[in-house]
Design a protein around this motif. Structure first.
Motif, short mmCIF file in Angstrom:
data_model
loop_
_atom_site.label_atom_id
_atom_site.label_comp_id
_atom_site.label_asym_id
_atom_site.label_seq_id
_atom_site.Cartn_x
_atom_site.Cartn_y
_atom_site.Cartn_z
N ILE A 270 38.85 5.74 28.73
CA ILE A 270 38.95 7.20 28.80
C ILE A 270 40.37 7.55 29.24
CG2 ILE A 270 38.07 9.31 29.87
CD1 ILE A 270 35.43 7.78 30.40
N LEU A 271 41.12 8.17 28.32
CA LEU A 271 42.48 8.61 28.62
C LEU A 271 42.42 10.03 29.19
CD1 LEU A 271 44.10 7.44 25.27
CD2 LEU A 271 44.08 6.22 27.45
N GLY A 272 42.97 10.23 30.35
CA GLY A 272 42.87 11.53 31.02
C GLY A 272 41.55 11.63 31.78
N SER A 273 41.24 10.58 32.51
CA SER A 273 39.92 10.46 33.12
C SER A 273 39.69 11.32 34.36
CB SER A 273 39.66 9.00 33.50
OG SER A 273 40.64 8.55 34.43
N ASN A 274 40.71 11.90 34.94
CA ASN A 274 40.52 12.68 36.17
C ASN A 274 40.01 14.09 35.93
OD1 ASN A 274 41.30 10.56 37.72
ND2 ASN A 274 43.20 11.44 38.44
N GLY A 275 40.06 14.58 34.71
CA GLY A 275 39.58 15.92 34.42
C GLY A 275 38.07 15.99 34.38
N PRO A 276 37.51 17.20 34.30
CA PRO A 276 36.05 17.36 34.30
C PRO A 276 35.36 16.71 33.11
CG PRO A 276 37.14 19.47 33.90
CD PRO A 276 38.20 18.48 34.25
N ILE A 277 35.99 16.73 31.94
CA ILE A 277 35.38 16.10 30.76
C ILE A 277 35.39 14.59 30.93
CG2 ILE A 277 35.60 15.71 28.27
CD1 ILE A 277 36.78 18.57 28.13
N GLY A 278 36.53 14.03 31.35
CA GLY A 278 36.62 12.59 31.57
C GLY A 278 35.63 12.10 32.62
N HIS A 279 35.47 12.88 33.68
CA HIS A 279 34.54 12.51 34.75
C HIS A 279 33.11 12.44 34.21
CE1 HIS A 279 33.30 12.27 38.98
NE2 HIS A 279 32.24 12.92 38.56
N GLU A 280 32.68 13.48 33.52
CA GLU A 280 31.31 13.50 32.98
C GLU A 280 31.10 12.42 31.92
OE1 GLU A 280 28.62 15.18 34.07
OE2 GLU A 280 29.97 15.82 35.68
N LEU A 281 32.12 12.19 31.10
CA LEU A 281 32.04 11.15 30.08
C LEU A 281 31.86 9.78 30.72
CD1 LEU A 281 32.18 10.27 27.13
CD2 LEU A 281 34.68 10.29 27.33
N ALA A 282 32.61 9.51 31.78
CA ALA A 282 32.49 8.22 32.49
C ALA A 282 31.09 8.04 33.06
CB ALA A 282 33.53 8.13 33.59
N LEU A 283 30.53 9.08 33.64
CA LEU A 283 29.17 9.01 34.18
C LEU A 283 28.16 8.73 33.07
CD1 LEU A 283 29.21 11.98 36.72
CD2 LEU A 283 29.23 9.54 37.27
N GLU A 284 28.28 9.45 31.97
CA GLU A 284 27.33 9.31 30.86
C GLU A 284 27.44 7.94 30.18
OE1 GLU A 284 24.13 11.06 28.80
OE2 GLU A 284 25.17 11.61 30.65
N LEU A 285 28.65 7.47 29.94
CA LEU A 285 28.82 6.14 29.36
C LEU A 285 28.20 5.07 30.25
CD1 LEU A 285 32.50 6.27 28.05
CD2 LEU A 285 30.44 6.11 26.66
N TYR A 286 28.41 5.20 31.55
CA TYR A 286 27.89 4.22 32.51
C TYR A 286 26.36 4.24 32.52
CZ TYR A 286 27.88 1.44 36.82
OH TYR A 286 27.71 0.46 37.75
N ARG A 287 25.78 5.44 32.50
CA ARG A 287 24.32 5.57 32.56
C ARG A 287 23.65 5.05 31.30
NH1 ARG A 287 24.75 10.73 35.57
NH2 ARG A 287 25.23 11.72 33.59
N LYS A 288 24.23 5.37 30.13
CA LYS A 288 23.50 5.15 28.88
C LYS A 288 24.01 4.03 27.98
CE LYS A 288 21.63 9.75 28.50
NZ LYS A 288 21.46 10.93 27.65
N TYR A 289 25.28 3.59 28.17
CA TYR A 289 25.83 2.66 27.19
C TYR A 289 26.41 1.38 27.76
CZ TYR A 289 25.28 6.72 24.23
OH TYR A 289 24.75 7.78 23.56
N THR A 290 27.32 1.48 28.70
CA THR A 290 28.03 0.28 29.16
C THR A 290 28.58 0.46 30.56
OG1 THR A 290 29.82 -1.28 28.65
CG2 THR A 290 30.25 1.03 28.18
N HIS A 291 28.80 -0.63 31.25
CA HIS A 291 29.46 -0.61 32.55
C HIS A 291 30.91 -1.05 32.41
CE1 HIS A 291 25.58 -0.72 35.14
NE2 HIS A 291 25.53 0.20 34.20
N ASN A 292 31.34 -1.36 31.19
CA ASN A 292 32.72 -1.78 30.92
C ASN A 292 33.56 -0.55 30.56
OD1 ASN A 292 32.15 -4.49 31.31
ND2 ASN A 292 31.43 -4.72 29.22
N ILE A 293 34.05 0.15 31.57
CA ILE A 293 34.78 1.40 31.37
C ILE A 293 36.15 1.29 32.04
CG2 ILE A 293 34.80 3.88 31.83
CD1 ILE A 293 31.71 3.71 31.96
N ARG A 294 37.18 1.69 31.29
CA ARG A 294 38.55 1.72 31.80
C ARG A 294 38.96 3.19 31.93
NH1 ARG A 294 41.80 -1.24 27.90
NH2 ARG A 294 41.17 -3.07 29.07
#
Length: 76
Positions: free
Chosen positions: A5-29
């Motif tokens: 996730i490029l630009g991960s500190n914003g609100p979209i990046g934050h929610e995307l990281a949570l959703e990817l972790y919950r539903k798809y993968t724990h391998n997140i950069r």
């Protein structure tokens, strides 16, 4: 495969990281000038997305990457 996730500190990046972790993968950069860990397994990478040369470096070995912030410098 890692999701980046490029630009991960914003609100979209934050929610995307949570959703990817919950539903798809724990391998997140998370990539930002000052990245903040959102999930316990997140990999943090410091990069300035306004610099063309730094945009490609964090995406190495990523199967997908998400650009979550518009860059004002595109219009300059």
């Amino acid at each position: 495969m890692i999701q980046t996730i490029l630009g991960s500190n914003g609100p979209i990046g934050h929610e995307l990281a949570l959703e990817l972790y919950r539903k798809y993968t724990h391998n997140i950069r998370l990539v930002s000038r000052h990245p903040i860990r959102i999930n316990s397994d997140d990999e943090l990478v410091t990069a300035d997305m306004t610099s063309y040369l730094e945009k490609g470096r964090p995406t190495i070995n990523s199967c997908k990457f998400f650009l979550t912030q518009l860059l004002d410098t595109l219009n300059e």
